[in-house]
Design a protein around this motif. Structure first.
Motif, mmCIF file in Angstrom:
data_model
loop_
_atom_site.group_PDB
_atom_site.id
_atom_site.type_symbol
_atom_site.label_atom_id
_atom_site.label_comp_id
_atom_site.label_asym_id
_atom_site.label_seq_id
_atom_site.Cartn_x
_atom_site.Cartn_y
_atom_site.Cartn_z
ATOM 1 N N ARG A 79 1.286 -1.493 -0.125
ATOM 2 C CA ARG A 79 -0.419 -0.109 -0.030
ATOM 3 C C ARG A 79 1.123 1.351 0.101
ATOM 4 O O ARG A 79 0.659 2.425 -0.457
ATOM 5 C CB ARG A 79 -1.180 -0.117 0.963
ATOM 6 C CG ARG A 79 -1.627 -1.055 1.262
ATOM 7 C CD ARG A 79 -2.490 -0.728 -0.008
ATOM 8 N NE ARG A 79 -3.942 -1.970 0.165
ATOM 9 C CZ ARG A 79 -5.398 -1.225 1.078
ATOM 10 N NH1 ARG A 79 -5.423 -0.064 1.515
ATOM 11 N NH2 ARG A 79 -6.323 -2.334 1.149
ATOM 12 N N ASP A 83 -8.978 5.262 -0.402
ATOM 13 C CA ASP A 83 -8.876 3.970 0.954
ATOM 14 C C ASP A 83 -7.665 4.161 1.417
ATOM 15 O O ASP A 83 -6.192 4.629 0.167
ATOM 16 C CB ASP A 83 -9.080 2.662 0.106
ATOM 17 C CG ASP A 83 -9.803 1.733 1.540
ATOM 18 O OD1 ASP A 83 -9.782 1.531 2.437
ATOM 19 O OD2 ASP A 83 -9.730 0.625 -0.428
ATOM 20 N N SER A 118 -13.007 -0.305 2.680
ATOM 21 C CA SER A 118 -12.680 -0.786 1.291
ATOM 22 C C SER A 118 -13.957 -1.232 0.208
ATOM 23 O O SER A 118 -14.513 -0.876 -0.971
ATOM 24 C CB SER A 118 -12.397 -1.817 1.198
ATOM 25 O OG SER A 118 -10.551 -1.973 1.341
HETATM 26 MG MG LIG Z 1 -9.819 -2.716 3.175
#
Ligand SMILES: [Mg+2]
Ligand SMILES: Nc1nc2c(ncn2[C@@H]2O[C@H](COP(=O)(O)OP(=O)(O)O)[C@@H](O)[C@H]2O)c(=O)[nH]1
Length: 440
Positions: A124, A261, A221
């Protein structure tokens, strides 16, 4: 090290067995091992791993050689062979020797909770700072455990020609890692020094950004998916460099914003990982609006909410416009909904309810652009109507006898600063979206 262990680019998803050992120490710590294992399932799924099963064992202390008991290790071995499992993920930290023994005996990759979390961060991290922080955390974690991992690090940093006489491969690897760690620390210092500069530059793109923050499993999410159709990746549009966790979102007025996100907060995050985690939250600092998502059905929701608020405060994002989103309201008994704490900027919803989502979009729009209010001004007061046009965005204008009725969108800060003379002329009607919130 930068890549996630699971991000192999291959089509096959990794299948894993999750293992938790409930020792006396775990019991004394007061954390709930079942809840922790459930969270591990969610983390594994977040990392793209398919969970084949979970195993729990009670034991006073860990076995020095196998971590779990010898018999349990045999049971694991059989399950791994039967289930086509490639990886075992442990909810507690293992020693280097335990990892090595288990790897050899079970013929599977052995990972613990911390490594799994680091993998998620690695997948991420987007900013240069984030990427450096995560690699630093990975190497710092790896260093004392190196003996247990058959890792060949010679590709890192190039030739090992300088290996001294009598020095083992392990020592060379350790030295490489230490050098790399020092190099990462040096680069981080530089990046941090230039951080504010970059941020300002990015701001100038003028695109409104919204970040979803909150605990893992809160439904961030899901909300991203539900609010934006899966095929409208921001990537396809203006912003080629964006990753798949950012999408464009169309507000009711037609205005397009970016919704991102973020990595969720995790219970008992190991201390060494805090810096890496925060670096993955950089988006929160860039955002114009935060959606703080809370799992309203969780018994831990108040505690979780406080932790998130504290960390955001430490990141310097405390004063940011924020909507507190209580999600999973469908799982909350109706008589308990009123107990959900929060002020005016609170919204209660289910990510699976279309009406709720529509409502959320209106609230986002109100928060970004200001709410809608109605003014009833005496037609003779041209000065007031001129002021209204200056501070707000007039949506409609009507005359009724000697009054001028204006509906306008106005930012609360602007109203406070410039619109004081107008306050006395506000009609009592509730703004559209606040009214629909009230009928819940
Ligand atoms: Mg998530
Ligand atoms: N009942 C219910 N479940 C939800 C809702 N929103 C999300 N979930 C579930 O909660 C779990 C965690 O959601 P996810 O979006 O992965 O959470 P994240 O970790 O915050 O991204 C998933 O199983 C979702 O299906 C909701 O409004 N109601």
């Amino acid at each position: 090290m930068k890549q996630s262990t699971y991000d192999t680019g291959a089509d096959v998803r990794e299948r894993a067995l999750l293992v938790s050992l409930v020792t006396d120490e775990v019991k004394r710590s007061g954390s709930d091992p079942k809840h922790s294992l459930q969270e591990l399932v969610h983390l594994a799924e977040t990392a793209g791993v398919e969970v084949a099963g979970r195993i729990m064992q009670n034991r006073d202390v860990p076995d020095t050689k196998w971590f779990v008991g010898k018999g349990k290790a045999q049971e694991l071995k059989a399950a791994i062979a039967a289930e086509g499992v490639t990886t075992a993920i442990f909810d507690q930290e293992l020693s280097g020797a335990q990892v090595r023994n288990l790897e050899a005996e079970l013929d599977a990759k052995i990972i613990d909770r911390t490594q799994l979390i680091l993998d998620i961060f690695a997948g991420r991290a987007k900013t240069r700072e984030g990427i450096l922080q995560v690699e630093l955390a990975q190497l710092t974690y790896l260093l004392p455990r190196l003996a247990g991992q058959g890792v060949n690090l010679s590709r890192q940093g190039g030739g090992i020609g300088t290996r001294g006489p009598g020095e083992t491969k392990l020592e060379t690897d350790r030295r490489h890692i230490r050098n790399r760690i020092n190099e990462l620390k040096r680069q981080l210092k530089e990046v941090i020094a230039h951080r504010n500069l970059h941020r300002e530059r990015r701001k100038k793109t003028g695109v409104v950004q919204i970040a979803l923050v909150g605990y893992t499993n809160a439904g961030k999410s899901t909300l991203l998916r539900q609010l934006t159709s899966a095929d409208v990746l921001a990537e396809n549009k203006l912003f080629a460099t964006l990753d798949p966790t950012t999408r464009t979102l169309a507000l009711p007025s037609g205005k397009e914003v970016l919704l991102t996100d973020t990595v969720g907060f995790i219970q008992n995050l190991p201390h060494d990982l805090v810096a890496a985690f925060r670096a993955t939250l950089e988006e929160a600092n860039e955002a114009d609006l935060l959606l703080h998502v809370v799992d309203a059905s969780s018994p831990m929701r108040d505690r979780q909410r406080t932790v998130v608020e504290e960390v955001l405060g430490e990141l310097g994002a405390a004063g940011k416009p924020t909507l507190l989103v209580y999600n999973k309201i469908d799982e909350v008994p109706s008589n308990a909904i009123g107990l959900l704490a929060g002020g005016a900027d609170t919204i209660r919803l289910s990510a699976f309810n279309a009406r709720d989502l529509d409502h959320l979009l209106h609230r986002i729009e109100d928060k970004l652009l200001g709410g809608i209010c109605t003014l009833r001004l005496p037609a003779s007061r041209g000065d007031l109507s001129a002021l209204a046009y200056r501070v707000g965005d007039v949506l409609s204008r009507e005359t009724e006898e000697d009054d001028l009725i204006l509906t306008l969108r106005i930012n609360p800060a602007d109203m406070e600063k410039w619109g004081r003379p107008l306050e006395a002329y506000r009609t009592a009607e509730m703004p559209e979206t606040a009214a629909s919130e009230a009928d819940r």
